[in-house]
Design a protein around this motif. Sequence first.
Motif, PDB file in Angstrom:
ATOM      1  N   LYS A  89       0.801  -1.217   0.000  1.00 45.66           N
ATOM      2  CA  LYS A  89       0.000   0.000   0.000  1.00 45.66           C
ATOM      3  C   LYS A  89       0.836   1.270   0.000  1.00 45.66           C
ATOM      4  N   THR A  90       2.114   1.169   0.318  1.00 49.31           N
ATOM      5  CA  THR A  90       2.895   2.393   0.450  1.00 49.31           C
ATOM      6  C   THR A  90       4.377   2.089   0.386  1.00 49.31           C
ATOM      7  N   LYS A  91       5.188   3.141   0.356  1.00 50.11           N
ATOM      8  CA  LYS A  91       6.643   3.052   0.505  1.00 50.11           C
ATOM      9  C   LYS A  91       7.018   3.901   1.711  1.00 50.11           C
ATOM     10  N   CYS A  92       8.020   3.484   2.458  1.00 48.75           N
ATOM     11  CA  CYS A  92       8.322   4.233   3.679  1.00 48.75           C
ATOM     12  C   CYS A  92       9.785   4.127   4.045  1.00 48.75           C
ATOM     13  N   ASP A  93      10.221   5.052   4.890  1.00 50.18           N
ATOM     14  CA  ASP A  93      11.557   5.035   5.476  1.00 50.18           C
ATOM     15  C   ASP A  93      11.450   5.406   6.950  1.00 50.18           C
ATOM     16  N   TYR A 135       9.838   9.432  10.489  1.00 45.80           N
ATOM     17  CA  TYR A 135       9.020   8.449   9.776  1.00 45.80           C
ATOM     18  C   TYR A 135       8.450   9.097   8.523  1.00 45.80           C
ATOM     19  N   ASN A 136       8.632   8.450   7.386  1.00 46.86           N
ATOM     20  CA  ASN A 136       8.027   8.958   6.159  1.00 46.86           C
ATOM     21  C   ASN A 136       7.314   7.847   5.415  1.00 46.86           C
ATOM     22  N   ILE A 137       6.249   8.195   4.744  1.00 46.33           N
ATOM     23  CA  ILE A 137       5.651   7.296   3.766  1.00 46.33           C
ATOM     24  C   ILE A 137       5.399   8.088   2.497  1.00 46.33           C
ATOM     25  N   THR A 138       5.465   7.431   1.369  1.00 45.74           N
ATOM     26  CA  THR A 138       5.293   8.092   0.089  1.00 45.74           C
ATOM     27  C   THR A 138       4.351   7.278  -0.786  1.00 45.74           C
TER      28      THR A 138
END
Length: 738
Positions: free
Chosen positions: A106-110, A355-358
Amino acid sequence: MATQAALLTGLLGVATADVYLHAPRGSNNRLNEQNVNRDNNNRLFDSQNNNKGGYSVGVDDDDYGDANIPVPQATPGFPQVPLAVAEGSEMPIEWTPQHACGPNAKTKCDMIIQWLDDSATTVGGNGGAADWPGTATAVGGNAGGGPGGLRDGQQTGCNDNNDQCPPLNNDNAVNGDTAGQQYGNHEPVQYYLDCRQRARNEGLYTADQNLDGDEARFTRQNPGGGRSGTECAEERDYYPYWHPTPFKDIAVLTSDLSKCTYYQTESQNVMNKGLCTVAAENTADACAAAGGTWEEKGMWNLPPPDCQEMFWTRDNHLGNAENGYAPVYNWSLPQVTGTAASGVNLDTVVVRVRYNITTEDAGGAVTADGEPVAAFDDLDAASNGNQSPVQQDEATEIGSAGVVDGAVDQNGDPRTQQLALNTNQYGRTFEDRSYAVVLENEVAQSQRRRMQASGAPGEDRADVGDCDEVHELHLRGKRGNIVQSYPSVEHDFLPTMLVAEVGDCIRFQVQLSDNDPPNNAGEGLPGSGRGNLALQSLGDKNVPLGTLGEQNFFNSVDEMFAYAYLGQEDLNRNNGNPTCLQEEQIDNNNNEQNVRNCAKLNPVGPSVDAGLVVLNNAGSWAYMSTRENNFSNRSHKGQIIVTERISNTEVVILVILAVIIFSAIVATLYGAYNKGKLPGTDKYNTLHPVGVASTSNKAGAPMGRGPPPGRRGPPPARAGPPPARAGPPPGRPGPPPR
């Protein structure tokens, strides 16, 4: 200006996706307030998290003073004694992200994990603003107590300064109060002042947002340029940052492993960053034109950050990963920046998680060079303004015009839906930071042990020199049931399962608070957090063992009593009389909220270092906290597993066996090669030309073919709770990445 190499930390397709740090306990900009919600959401940094999150710290002086009991020790610049950990040991970093991460489609994150220490926050030559980064000698040894040092502070706001701390004259100059112990301090003040003057990176994607200024404090997420402590907004929103920062990198956990090389080579751990002596300029060319000098500086000379695949987590859920436990990264603690010879035996450290999501809703956007963009972390200034692939609360056509009756309005225009889309938040960083942690070398640890020596006359407790390795066992969380403590977590041990070897030591520490909301459910003094460690016969029991002879974990009655009673027997009132109430005064739970009730652990305070226990026996032990284990309401239990250590002789034997096995495999393969039985070799191909059946494969499937591969089943179950040793290896995330 050309786009500089940077990736957004935080590209988000919904309005909220908080992150909360649980160990070491995260503040979320709280301090010592007893409110359900925090007082000041910009106290030290811009978290973007819910106001209810975070852990309060501090000692309630009135509770002790009213009973004529000495107030538990505190440190200038801190509401209570900070957590202390040993250099070279492992400290679990635990957090919960709200939105999806890891291999979740559902997403990409770091997840970016960093630390800040005294070496980057020492006082500068002018007595107020600090040198940074890495240009000053670490003062160390002050647990943040020196002017300008790293500290939690002792109040949540700054009077007559719009609640912004530390106080600055018009937000752009230090004053006489800037270094006051009552104000928290993370990034050096001069770091923020430089950021406030420096031109922002105009090559960055800002969507359709109108930024109120052209300096680095103005970003798409912070278009108004508001201040949060001494944090630089541009550095906060982007990683790796292109100018020097006071932060050191620990790890990057990502859903896109192709980014790892970039993250590791661009980390300030391994490379210098450019900075102009004219603070307003942000490129080498602009610096030269302004008459300044462009300096490459700030490299920490540390290993690159560990880069691994992030755990799978579900979206819209502040909870556990697929292994049933919250994400944990075991950090192998660095060395103290000074040396024993210099008298620098400890550092103050703060842990930071971002925290990131893209998403990949970039549409047909292209970069300034005309290259197509697949995801938002590829966007640059070419997609700003009307060229942005997303607009504030934009309307989108349903897509059924001419097919479904009523799909167009009375004017013949396609009907639309309006997205709940804030382009300020569509690229959004979430952050939490720990309270101060004291990092000690062996000298500082020995000094602490001598001060805390307990037991029979002439008998000292274990020292670090008695341990092959020290394992930290912490008690953390917020008072209350699951609803009251959310989005924090209830009181619990970390790790809940600790695995060690014979000869190692366990160090048990309690780090709770007197300042949780007073109406939250719990035992003892209202608003207080307490806990101990008492052995059980089995994990399903709820009554602790009573005598030393029933167990072989503790080496003496003194150790067993110290972990369960926490040294309260030695506490005296200010008049010299014993603090603890007598047995008949507390029977049948009388005087539960009396501060002198030692059975409820009331007078010991929220910070306890119960000392070291040497593990001399292999086995498995269950334990509990007697105060908060309310069985039907809250389970407060843990497990310790100790295995036999492999001796040097056994290591030699294993190496010899491995060499023998390897030699046998090589000999077998060589023999097969000589006989033409090794597929893929010239001799095999000569003896087995194409089209000629092999005499050794007369039955079964044709050569080179087997049964059709089956579908891949569900992923294997993850390991249990993140143990300090036997789960993830040092410096690795808890469960193995999928």
